[in-house]
Design an enzyme around this catalytic site. Structure first.
Site, PDB file in Angstrom:
ATOM      1  N   ASN A 183      37.204  47.517  41.682  1.00 30.64           N
ATOM      2  CA  ASN A 183      36.952  48.896  42.128  1.00 30.64           C
ATOM      3  C   ASN A 183      37.480  49.800  41.019  1.00 30.64           C
ATOM      4  O   ASN A 183      38.675  50.031  40.921  1.00 30.64           O
ATOM      5  CB  ASN A 183      37.683  49.162  43.450  1.00 30.64           C
ATOM      6  CG  ASN A 183      37.577  50.619  43.876  1.00 30.64           C
ATOM      7  OD1 ASN A 183      36.808  51.391  43.300  1.00 30.64           O
ATOM      8  ND2 ASN A 183      38.338  50.994  44.896  1.00 30.64           N
ATOM      9  N   LYS A 199      37.189  52.857  40.682  1.00 23.84           N
ATOM     10  CA  LYS A 199      37.517  54.217  41.155  1.00 23.84           C
ATOM     11  C   LYS A 199      36.901  55.250  40.193  1.00 23.84           C
ATOM     12  O   LYS A 199      35.850  54.969  39.608  1.00 23.84           O
ATOM     13  CB  LYS A 199      39.027  54.366  41.331  1.00 23.84           C
ATOM     14  CG  LYS A 199      39.602  53.269  42.246  1.00 23.84           C
ATOM     15  CD  LYS A 199      40.979  53.540  42.729  1.00 23.84           C
ATOM     16  CE  LYS A 199      41.439  52.396  43.634  1.00 23.84           C
ATOM     17  NZ  LYS A 199      42.727  52.661  44.264  1.00 23.84           N
ATOM     18  N   HIS A 251      36.802  53.133  51.927  1.00 24.77           N
ATOM     19  CA  HIS A 251      38.058  52.987  51.189  1.00 24.77           C
ATOM     20  C   HIS A 251      39.026  54.050  51.703  1.00 24.77           C
ATOM     21  O   HIS A 251      38.622  55.169  52.038  1.00 24.77           O
ATOM     22  CB  HIS A 251      37.813  53.155  49.681  1.00 24.77           C
ATOM     23  CG  HIS A 251      39.005  52.750  48.873  1.00 24.77           C
ATOM     24  ND1 HIS A 251      40.099  53.575  48.711  1.00 24.77           N
ATOM     25  CD2 HIS A 251      39.287  51.609  48.200  1.00 24.77           C
ATOM     26  CE1 HIS A 251      41.000  52.948  47.964  1.00 24.77           C
ATOM     27  NE2 HIS A 251      40.532  51.750  47.645  1.00 24.77           N
ATOM     28  N   GLU A 305      40.946  55.975  50.280  1.00 22.44           N
ATOM     29  CA  GLU A 305      40.918  57.244  49.539  1.00 22.44           C
ATOM     30  C   GLU A 305      39.799  58.140  50.060  1.00 22.44           C
ATOM     31  O   GLU A 305      39.904  59.362  50.022  1.00 22.44           O
ATOM     32  CB  GLU A 305      40.779  56.962  48.030  1.00 22.44           C
ATOM     33  CG  GLU A 305      42.085  56.406  47.465  1.00 22.44           C
ATOM     34  CD  GLU A 305      41.944  55.561  46.226  1.00 22.44           C
ATOM     35  OE1 GLU A 305      40.851  55.476  45.655  1.00 22.44           O
ATOM     36  OE2 GLU A 305      42.970  54.951  45.843  1.00 22.44           O
ATOM     37  N   GLU A 314      43.011  46.518  53.071  1.00 20.76           N
ATOM     38  CA  GLU A 314      43.749  47.248  52.041  1.00 20.76           C
ATOM     39  C   GLU A 314      44.827  48.092  52.712  1.00 20.76           C
ATOM     40  O   GLU A 314      44.536  49.210  53.179  1.00 20.76           O
ATOM     41  CB  GLU A 314      42.809  48.173  51.267  1.00 20.76           C
ATOM     42  CG  GLU A 314      41.709  47.451  50.528  1.00 20.76           C
ATOM     43  CD  GLU A 314      41.332  48.202  49.250  1.00 20.76           C
ATOM     44  OE1 GLU A 314      41.107  47.538  48.243  1.00 20.76           O
ATOM     45  OE2 GLU A 314      41.293  49.442  49.262  1.00 20.76           O
ATOM     46  N   GLY A 369      47.553  51.978  44.865  1.00 21.02           N
ATOM     47  CA  GLY A 369      47.992  52.871  43.792  1.00 21.02           C
ATOM     48  C   GLY A 369      49.500  53.053  43.744  1.00 21.02           C
ATOM     49  O   GLY A 369      50.002  53.962  43.091  1.00 21.02           O
ATOM     50  N   SER A 375      46.713  46.764  45.079  1.00 20.88           N
ATOM     51  CA  SER A 375      47.565  46.343  43.961  1.00 20.88           C
ATOM     52  C   SER A 375      47.561  44.830  43.749  1.00 20.88           C
ATOM     53  O   SER A 375      48.576  44.247  43.349  1.00 20.88           O
ATOM     54  CB  SER A 375      48.984  46.876  44.125  1.00 20.88           C
ATOM     55  OG  SER A 375      48.969  48.292  44.180  1.00 20.88           O
TER      56      SER A 375
HETATM   57  C1  3PY Z   1      43.881  49.162  44.751  1.00 20.85           C
HETATM   58  O1  3PY Z   1      44.081  48.032  44.331  1.00 20.85           O
HETATM   59  O2  3PY Z   1      44.704  50.073  44.598  1.00 20.85           O
HETATM   60  C2  3PY Z   1      42.647  49.489  45.465  1.00 20.85           C
HETATM   61  O3  3PY Z   1      42.559  50.530  46.061  1.00 20.85           O
HETATM   62  C3  3PY Z   1      41.508  48.546  45.423  1.00 20.85           C
HETATM   63  O4  3PY Z   1      40.399  49.044  46.087  1.00 20.85           O
END
Ligand code: 3PY
Length: 248
Positions: free
Chosen positions: A9, A11, A95, A97, A166, A172, A210
């Site tokens: 991803n 982003k 997601h 976010e 997640e 992050g 992460s």
């Molecule tokens: C991360 O690893 O921070 C993610 O948001 C993966 O989608």
């Protein structure tokens, strides 16, 4: 055993030059027939570039969001049919976010998943609890509610989705769920899928939050972790390839 999926991803990162360097390095290091499925989910403006570079390789690609609408007066939105035009195999929906910064509800996420499926694109449906929800003992209820909305909307097509667990507190932040914490939630999701479809084993449940080259092997060794949705580590070819190798 389900074939694992490692999906990057990216982003809102990248440029034409950076993407080309990254993809060329990933493609050079990827075996011709990897033992896991591998994909990158990229910002929409770069889909044509990624399609041109990855067509005919073992690296699939996808997007990070899709409109819940089919077409029309929805300024700024990108439809599932448009993603299909650019060869997307996957699209991330829900997601955290997007749930957090764009107010996406469980119902909106479910509608997006349904649009993707109708266009022949596999939605990677993200679920996960915040730190406050975990501390309040609500993890199971939150992820089940988020997944239930999708199951309710897509019906028997649930066997065609990918789920990504997640935990929001691990996104992050550099913090990762321990393999045991992640496995416990994956087992809950697996049981929910089992109750929803006889083809539940086809549904891959990825861990995201992460995941990196150092912790991937331990996470991927858990019985209900079928791959990873990789954030920052997918922007470095060497790290991404090490995660792919850990999924063998
Ligand atoms: C991360 O690893 O921070 C993610 O948001 C993966 O989608």
């Amino acid at each position: 055993m389900t074939r694992k999926l490692i999906a990057g991803n990216w982003k809102m990162n990248g440029s034409l030059a950076d993407n080309e360097a990254l993809l060329r390095a990933v493609l050079a290091g990827l075996p011709a027939t990897p033992t896991a499925d591998v994909a990158v989910c990229v910002p929409a403006p770069y889909l044509a570039q990624v399609q041109a570079l990855c067509q005919g390789t073992a690296l699939a690609w996808g997007a990070q969001d899709v409109s819940a609408h089919e077409r029309g007066a929805y300024t700024g939105e990108v439809s599932a049919a448009m993603l299909r035009d650019f060869g997307c195999r996957y699209v991330i929906v829900g997601h955290s976010e997007r749930r957090q910064y764009h107010g996406e509800t469980d119902e909106a996420v479910a509608a997006k998943a349904q649009r993707a499926l109708a266009a022949g694109i596999t939605p990677i449906v993200c679920v996960g609890e915040t730190e406050a929800q975990r501390n309040a003992g609500q993890t199971e209820a939150v992820v089940k509610r988020q997944l239930a909305a999708v199951i309710h909307t897509v019906g028997h097509c649930v066997s065609e989705i990918v789920v990504a667990y997640e935990p929001v507190w691990a996104i992050g932040t550099g913090r990762t769920a321990t393999p045991e914490q992640a496995q416990a939630v994956h087992a809950v999701l697996r049981a929910q899928l089992r109750a929803a479809t006889p083809s539940e084993r086809r549904v891959r449940i990825l861990y995201g939050g992460s995941m990196n080259a150092a912790n991937a092997a331990a996470l991927l060794a858990q019985p209900d972790i079928d791959g990873g949705l990789i954030g920052g580590a997918s922007l470095k070819a060497e790290d991404f390839l090490r995660i792919v190798a850990a999924a063998a």
